[in-house]
Design an enzyme around this catalytic site. Structure first.
Site, PDB file in Angstrom:
ATOM      1  CG  ASP A 181     -82.678 -85.254 -87.125  1.00 48.23           C
ATOM      2  OD1 ASP A 181     -83.383 -84.387 -86.578  1.00 48.23           O
ATOM      3  OD2 ASP A 181     -83.154 -86.205 -87.765  1.00 48.23           O
ATOM      4  CG  HIS A 194     -86.167 -84.210 -88.794  1.00 52.38           C
ATOM      5  ND1 HIS A 194     -86.142 -84.788 -87.544  1.00 52.38           N
ATOM      6  CD2 HIS A 194     -87.366 -84.545 -89.330  1.00 52.38           C
ATOM      7  CE1 HIS A 194     -87.272 -85.457 -87.345  1.00 52.38           C
ATOM      8  NE2 HIS A 194     -88.035 -85.319 -88.414  1.00 52.38           N
ATOM      9  CD  GLU A 233     -91.217 -87.123 -87.218  1.00 56.06           C
ATOM     10  OE1 GLU A 233     -91.718 -88.057 -86.570  1.00 56.06           O
ATOM     11  OE2 GLU A 233     -90.090 -86.652 -86.984  1.00 56.06           O
TER      12      GLU A 233
END
Length: 616
Positions: A260, A314, A381
């Protein structure tokens, strides 16, 4: 004054009683301090003072004889259990299999079966705390019958069913037969058997029901646990412990969110700079040996490992060395609230050719180490504002006649997804089914425009009431439920950005996990779940643990035993509520702890020993 009892035995057949006479002779005259027995009353084990007119019954034996499904977790599709028990000699367990000693393509299966049988016998030895002469106990012979011993990898199409029978031979041996289409079904059968062989503190040894028949298969093919090892590093022994717990619950997929923006602990042979720049320390890196060892460890325990390389969002730590190639944008950009959901920000630059070269190398490394029919590409996201505020991306879009509005930026996202998938396919032995998270790319009007329903599986992390779920299923997409209102196990703790509680509070109890029913959620959204084609689109569920506030010290307690509640929902999908399962659930939690999985406590132990008295 506490009442005491002389040494006694549970309800056993007469031949068994004769076998125990000599062993019990040594404890005649000695007394137990524990003055209680357990009696079966309407499916519950009730603790009562012992007396001469009540057989002295241990709690474990009572669960075998009285509990629905004999205390097995997750409950089998069908099981019948005899009320008598027979003693078993843990030092005299013989396991034979058609796969043992096989040649050619079955050599690996033979090794897997050999390790599986060693696990079983070690577990039985650990369970046996008996001190009486074991020659008075019966030997157990277990026959493992695999129809297709060449099935070595678990996939979405693997048949995990099994049949199990326990009987007694004329000369007193316990005969067990496990039949299954393949190794993975046999493994599940042995797990069920391990829960049917229990320690009885009355006879001071292992016992098993005198007769058992089980026909069993899972309701859903995808039964997963996600663990994030990037926010905080989780050690390899803890990952092995996770797999052990999954195996005890017949969960079959470990979704490894391995990297991440916070850290990059994955060692890449193609780009070793990733972990050199991105790991928290040299000791917090997963080597090729670590990963290959975990994949095989999991395979033997009936668990496949699905890697996730989350992109295009990410990303951050580990990519610094590629700054000269503009492979990423917005890394550690402030104020972070404008460019990501939590610090540090960072996204792949979809206009950088070198970014795709890096992805191709990382995909090749993962393809070499993992053996999975699925690959998780993340895709959640993505911050549109990050791309739209980057001058180089704006200039590139202008050359392609793409507008920098919402539609244009989603077209850019689709360009990235298409190119990334091409890079993955170029290094894959065979095409993977691709899993991605729900996102603005999967919203109404976009999902079938940009994603192929025959190639992509959508993992749902929104609430279980989100209308997009019905949209996805009605358009023919396969789905995996990880709705955060029931399956995000990091919820309900203190906020780490700011104060108060974290974003998805409150804490999710095991009861809510148990009641999280995929088909019921779809029905509530107006989907016709009577259609078989609709049912096949719901692959299953996955419990998730994001580790912003978890590491080796707490991962076990955060996951267990709550993930076990999900396991029963996915294995047998019972029509009963959690109340019908509570006593077995508490019992199973003790089983996990005994096996070395430090699971969270659910209720006072008094509730376990006094079944039915802890309801509101």
């Amino acid at each position: 004054m506490a009442q005491t009892r002389r040494c006694s035995v549970p309800n056993m057949t007469k031949p068994v009683l004769l076998l125990l006479v000599v062993g019990l002779a040594q404890c005649l005259g000695q007394t137990y301090i524990y003055p209680y027995t357990y009696q079966c009353n309407e499916g519950k084990c009730v603790k009562e003072p012992a007396s001469d007119d009540k057989p002295y019954l241990s709690f474990n034996v009572c669960m075998l004889q009285c509990s629905p499904y004999a205390g097995v977790w997750p409950r089998p599709a069908h099981i019948t259990v005899d009320k008598t028990v027979v003693p078993v000699n843990s030092n005299s367990i013989t396991i034979i299999s058609s796969a043992l000693g096989a040649k050619s393509t079955n050599d690996k299966t033979a090794k897997m079966v050999e390790e599986l049988t060693s696990q079983f016998t070690r577990l039985m030895s650990a369970e046996d705390k008996g001190k009486e002469p074991r020659q008075l106990r019966r030997s157990m012979e277990v026959s493992l019958q695999l129809e297709h011993p060449d099935v070595l990898s678990l996939t979405q199409d693997t048949d995990e069913s099994y049949n199990l029978s326990v009987s007694q031979s004329s000369d007193g041996r316990v005969i067990v037969v496990v039949e299954a289409p393949n190794y993975f079904g046999v493994r599940h059968g042995l797990e069920t058997l391990s829960q049917l062989v229990v320690y009885d503190y009355v006879s001071r040894g292992l016992v098993v029901p005198g007769s058992v028949t089980v026909q069993d298969r899972p309701a859903y093919p995808y039964r997963g646990v996600l663990l994030d090892t990037a926010r905080n590093y989780v050690s390899v022994p803890a990952l092995h412990r996770l797999v052990d717990a999954m195996a005890a619950n017949k969960l079959n997929t470990f979704h490894w969110h391995i990297t991440d923006s916070h850290s990059f602990p994955f060692h890449s042979r193609s780009f070793p700079q990733m972990s050199q720049f991105g790991a928290y320390s040299p000791e917090k890196v997963y080597s090729e040996q670590d990963i290959a060892g975990l994949v095989e460890y999991a395979r033997i325990r009936g668990v496949r490992v699905v890697p996730e390389l989350d992109a295009p969002a990410h990303v951050g730590e580990g990519w610094q060395w590629a700054d000269e190639h503009n492979a990423t944008v917005c890394f550690k950009k402030e104020p972070w609230q404008k460019f990501c959901v939590e610090p540090p920000c960072g996204q792949i630059n979809p206009t950088s050719d070198y970014a795709y070269e890096i992805l191709q190398g990382l995909y090749a490394d993962m393809e070499r180490l993992f053996d999975s029919d699925l690959f998780h590409m993340g895709g959640d996201e993505v911050n549109i504002n990050c791309w739209n505020s980057t001058e180089a991306i704006q200039e590139w879009m202008a050359t392609k006649n793409l507008k920098t509005d919402e539609d244009g930026l989603h077209q850019l996202w689709n360009i990235f997804q298409t190119k990334a998938l091409e890079k993955l396919d170029s290094v894959s032995r065979k095409p993977h089914k691709i899993v991605v998270w729900t996102s603005s790319l999967t919203e109404k009007g976009r999902v079938d425009k940009y994603l192929d329903k025959d190639r992509y599986i959508i993992q749902i992390w929104t609430t279980g009431k989100d209308e997009i779920i019905a949209e996805l299923v009605n358009k023919g997409f396969q789905v995996i439920f990880s709705n955060y209102d029931a399956l995000y196990f990091d919820c309900g703790f203190g906020a780490w950005v700011g104060e108060g509680n974290n974003w998805c509070s409150p804490y999710i109890g095991w009861q809510k996990v148990y009641e999280n029913k995929p088909l019921s959620m779809l029905q509530a959204l107006g989907v016709d779940t009577t259609k078989e084609e609709v049912k096949k689109l719901v692959l299953g569920q996955e419990a998730t643990l994001w580790t912003e506030q978890a590491d080796d010290q707490v991962v076990d307690q955060r996951l267990w035993p709550r993930a076990a509640a999900m396991a029963e929902r996915l294995w047998s999908d019972p029509a009963d509520s959690w109340k019908a399962a509570e006593h077995r659930f508490l019992h199973h939690r003790e089983r996990l702890v005994a096996r070395g999985v430090p699971s969270d406590s659910i209720e006072p132990q008094w509730c376990l020993q006094n079944q039915g008295y802890c309801y509101l």
